[in-house]
Design a protein around this motif. Structure first.
Motif, PDB file in Angstrom:
ATOM      1  N   PHE A  43       7.725  23.179  54.833  1.00  0.00           N
ATOM      2  CA  PHE A  43       6.371  23.557  54.412  1.00  0.00           C
ATOM      3  C   PHE A  43       5.443  23.781  55.610  1.00  0.00           C
ATOM      4  N   ARG A  44       5.906  23.416  56.799  1.00  0.00           N
ATOM      5  CA  ARG A  44       5.108  23.665  58.013  1.00  0.00           C
ATOM      6  C   ARG A  44       5.603  24.895  58.771  1.00  0.00           C
ATOM      7  N   GLN A  45       6.540  25.629  58.143  1.00  0.00           N
ATOM      8  CA  GLN A  45       7.081  26.834  58.763  1.00  0.00           C
ATOM      9  C   GLN A  45       6.826  28.025  57.830  1.00  0.00           C
ATOM     10  N   PRO A  46       5.749  28.773  58.070  1.00  0.00           N
ATOM     11  CA  PRO A  46       5.353  29.865  57.162  1.00  0.00           C
ATOM     12  C   PRO A  46       6.457  30.879  56.903  1.00  0.00           C
ATOM     13  N   ARG A  47       7.223  31.241  57.934  1.00  0.00           N
ATOM     14  CA  ARG A  47       8.276  32.249  57.745  1.00  0.00           C
ATOM     15  C   ARG A  47       9.369  31.719  56.816  1.00  0.00           C
ATOM     16  N   LEU A  48       9.757  30.483  57.022  1.00  0.00           N
ATOM     17  CA  LEU A  48      10.780  29.862  56.184  1.00  0.00           C
ATOM     18  C   LEU A  48      10.299  29.722  54.745  1.00  0.00           C
ATOM     19  N   LEU A  49       9.032  29.341  54.598  1.00  0.00           N
ATOM     20  CA  LEU A  49       8.446  29.172  53.269  1.00  0.00           C
ATOM     21  C   LEU A  49       8.353  30.524  52.550  1.00  0.00           C
ATOM     22  N   ALA A  50       8.005  31.571  53.295  1.00  0.00           N
ATOM     23  CA  ALA A  50       7.926  32.908  52.704  1.00  0.00           C
ATOM     24  C   ALA A  50       9.300  33.378  52.233  1.00  0.00           C
ATOM     25  N   ALA A  80      13.180  32.348  45.626  1.00  0.00           N
ATOM     26  CA  ALA A  80      12.784  31.683  44.381  1.00  0.00           C
ATOM     27  C   ALA A  80      12.390  32.715  43.327  1.00  0.00           C
ATOM     28  N   PHE A  81      11.668  33.758  43.747  1.00  0.00           N
ATOM     29  CA  PHE A  81      11.281  34.825  42.817  1.00  0.00           C
ATOM     30  C   PHE A  81      12.515  35.536  42.266  1.00  0.00           C
ATOM     31  N   LEU A  82      13.496  35.802  43.143  1.00  0.00           N
ATOM     32  CA  LEU A  82      14.706  36.506  42.714  1.00  0.00           C
ATOM     33  C   LEU A  82      15.531  35.667  41.740  1.00  0.00           C
ATOM     34  N   VAL A  83      15.634  34.359  42.012  1.00  0.00           N
ATOM     35  CA  VAL A  83      16.430  33.515  41.128  1.00  0.00           C
ATOM     36  C   VAL A  83      15.727  33.324  39.784  1.00  0.00           C
ATOM     37  N   ILE A  84      14.394  33.281  39.789  1.00  0.00           N
ATOM     38  CA  ILE A  84      13.669  33.137  38.522  1.00  0.00           C
ATOM     39  C   ILE A  84      13.772  34.424  37.709  1.00  0.00           C
ATOM     40  N   LEU A  85      13.804  35.571  38.395  1.00  0.00           N
ATOM     41  CA  LEU A  85      14.002  36.847  37.709  1.00  0.00           C
ATOM     42  C   LEU A  85      15.382  36.892  37.057  1.00  0.00           C
ATOM     43  N   PHE A 137      20.624  40.434  45.471  1.00  0.00           N
ATOM     44  CA  PHE A 137      19.603  40.275  46.513  1.00  0.00           C
ATOM     45  C   PHE A 137      19.292  38.802  46.776  1.00  0.00           C
ATOM     46  N   TYR A 138      19.429  37.962  45.732  1.00  0.00           N
ATOM     47  CA  TYR A 138      19.238  36.513  45.942  1.00  0.00           C
ATOM     48  C   TYR A 138      20.270  36.010  46.952  1.00  0.00           C
ATOM     49  N   GLY A 139      21.540  36.359  46.748  1.00  0.00           N
ATOM     50  CA  GLY A 139      22.578  35.940  47.676  1.00  0.00           C
ATOM     51  C   GLY A 139      22.371  36.520  49.068  1.00  0.00           C
ATOM     52  N   PHE A 140      21.894  37.772  49.118  1.00  0.00           N
ATOM     53  CA  PHE A 140      21.646  38.459  50.393  1.00  0.00           C
ATOM     54  C   PHE A 140      20.573  37.729  51.208  1.00  0.00           C
ATOM     55  N   PHE A 141      19.435  37.421  50.577  1.00  0.00           N
ATOM     56  CA  PHE A 141      18.355  36.750  51.299  1.00  0.00           C
ATOM     57  C   PHE A 141      18.621  35.253  51.476  1.00  0.00           C
ATOM     58  N   ARG A 142      19.340  34.664  50.505  1.00  0.00           N
ATOM     59  CA  ARG A 142      19.673  33.237  50.621  1.00  0.00           C
ATOM     60  C   ARG A 142      20.571  33.000  51.818  1.00  0.00           C
ATOM     61  N   LYS A 143      21.406  34.003  52.131  1.00  0.00           N
ATOM     62  CA  LYS A 143      22.301  33.935  53.292  1.00  0.00           C
ATOM     63  C   LYS A 143      21.493  33.833  54.587  1.00  0.00           C
ATOM     64  N   PHE A 184      17.879  24.908  47.560  1.00  0.00           N
ATOM     65  CA  PHE A 184      17.605  24.857  46.120  1.00  0.00           C
ATOM     66  C   PHE A 184      16.355  24.019  45.841  1.00  0.00           C
ATOM     67  N   THR A 185      16.248  22.872  46.521  1.00  0.00           N
ATOM     68  CA  THR A 185      15.078  22.000  46.320  1.00  0.00           C
ATOM     69  C   THR A 185      13.797  22.710  46.731  1.00  0.00           C
ATOM     70  N   LEU A 186      13.822  23.396  47.863  1.00  0.00           N
ATOM     71  CA  LEU A 186      12.634  24.110  48.328  1.00  0.00           C
ATOM     72  C   LEU A 186      12.243  25.203  47.337  1.00  0.00           C
ATOM     73  N   GLU A 187      13.220  25.911  46.796  1.00  0.00           N
ATOM     74  CA  GLU A 187      12.944  26.982  45.826  1.00  0.00           C
ATOM     75  C   GLU A 187      12.278  26.435  44.565  1.00  0.00           C
ATOM     76  N   VAL A 188      12.822  25.329  44.023  1.00  0.00           N
ATOM     77  CA  VAL A 188      12.226  24.794  42.789  1.00  0.00           C
ATOM     78  C   VAL A 188      10.861  24.159  43.061  1.00  0.00           C
ATOM     79  N   LEU A 189      10.652  23.645  44.278  1.00  0.00           N
ATOM     80  CA  LEU A 189       9.330  23.122  44.626  1.00  0.00           C
ATOM     81  C   LEU A 189       8.302  24.252  44.683  1.00  0.00           C
ATOM     82  N   VAL A 190       8.698  25.393  45.233  1.00  0.00           N
ATOM     83  CA  VAL A 190       7.820  26.565  45.289  1.00  0.00           C
ATOM     84  C   VAL A 190       7.444  27.017  43.883  1.00  0.00           C
ATOM     85  N   LEU A 191       8.402  26.939  42.965  1.00  0.00           N
ATOM     86  CA  LEU A 191       8.177  27.403  41.595  1.00  0.00           C
ATOM     87  C   LEU A 191       7.545  26.349  40.691  1.00  0.00           C
TER      88      LEU A 191
END
Length: 307
Positions: free
Chosen positions: A75-82, A88-93, A171-177, A187-194
């Motif tokens: 949460f202190r790394q903007p690029r990682l959080l973005a 998270a958006f792709l997996v929720i879609l 695309f989720y797998g592509f960016f998750r890589k 996974f935890t970071l993604e669900v926290l964002v959502l």
């Protein structure tokens, strides 16, 4: 003696990985019946509860693994959080489309999407990751494109459910890589964002008396509470299997879930299966066989060259 011990250990790890992979795919297959049982609940509400109840489950596992600090630090790394927000958006879609398809008697379309997904992954790897595809593999992807064209002409429009399922997961797998985190931490970071928007949506449903958690039956409450572990367990099992198994073997097993979906759609839920759909599925299956055979042959040649 040492070689014998190491061989025994690798075989044990391989067996454990196989059971973990089978467990993950069994969960994903059985989730179909969970969604059918929740057909009376809005897909968005189901997905919101999947997010919210995944958080405590993932957090417990994170504490057990001693990895809490790595997620807090993210949460202190903007690029990682973005990047995590994007995945998270792709997996929720993907989740939302899949739930909508199941609850609207379109399991066949969801199965087609997950069959197309490996070929989408190959195309993304070839276009964006510099992974060289052979002419045979491009032909397999072409067969998938022809199948989509056949369905489009027959239906008078694109098979959107199948395409969204395939490309969102691709695309989720592509960016998750590209996300520099382990499976559990990511996974935890993604669900926290959502979690915050999901909770706000649930509270809105409760305040407007449209929810199935406070105003629902005990069955609804139990099933919504189970949404978290049902979501988290297969993802964590899959991540564990990926570390213990040959990735090729794991890749071949990914066809289990869409096959179960397809068989259930035809023989359990009796969804219509026209001759045009049979042509499209046959093209996809042929493409998958060709692509898998080509990938295995290429890996065998690489192994012989390395030896």
């Amino acid at each position: 003696m040492t070689d014998g011990v190491m061989t025994g250990k690798s075989q044990a790890d391989g067996s454990r990985g196989l059971f973990m992979a089978l467990g993950a795919y069994a969960f994903w297959s059985l989730m179909l019946f969970y969604m059918k049982a929740m057909k009376h609940v809005s897909p968005v509400e189901i997905v919101a509860h999947r997010v919210v109840w995944s958080v405590p489950f993932a957090f417990i596992l994170l504490v057990a693994a001693g990895q809490v600090q790595s997620v807090v630090g993210a949460f202190r790394q903007p690029r990682l959080l973005a990047m995590a927000t994007l995945t998270a958006f792709l997996v929720i879609l993907n989740w939302s489309t899949y739930v909508w398809a199941v609850t609207h008697d379109m399991v066949m379309e969801a199965a087609l999407g997950y069959y197309i997904n490996p070929l989408v992954n190959a195309l993304l790897g070839g276009l964006f990751l510099g992974e060289r595809l052979t002419k045979v593999q491009y032909f397999a992807i072409l067969l998938a494109c022809i199948a989509v064209t056949v369905l489009t002409i027959n239906a008078g429009g694109l098979p959107w459910v199948s395409l969204i399922v395939a490309f969102s997961f691709g695309f989720y797998g592509f960016f998750r890589k590209k996300l520099p985190m382990g499976a559990l931490q990511g996974f935890t970071l993604e669900v926290l964002v959502l979690a915050l928007p999901a909770m706000l949506y649930i509270f809105w449903l409760i305040s407007s008396k449209q929810d199935h958690f406070v105003a629902g039956t005990s069955f609804d409450v139990t099933m919504l509470l189970l949404a978290g572990p049902i979501t988290a367990i297969p993802l964590i099992l899959y991540a564990g299997a990926a570390k213990l198994m040959r990735y090729t073997t794991l890749g071949l097993m990914q066809y289990l879930t869409p096959t179960v979906l397809f068989l259930c759609a035809v023989f359990v839920f009796h969804e219509p299966f026209s001759s045009v759909q049979l042509v499209a599925f046959t093209l996809i299956w042929t493409g998958l066989v060709i692509y898998t055979w080509s990938a295995l042959a290429e890996q065998r040649r690489a192994g012989l060259a390395a030896a």
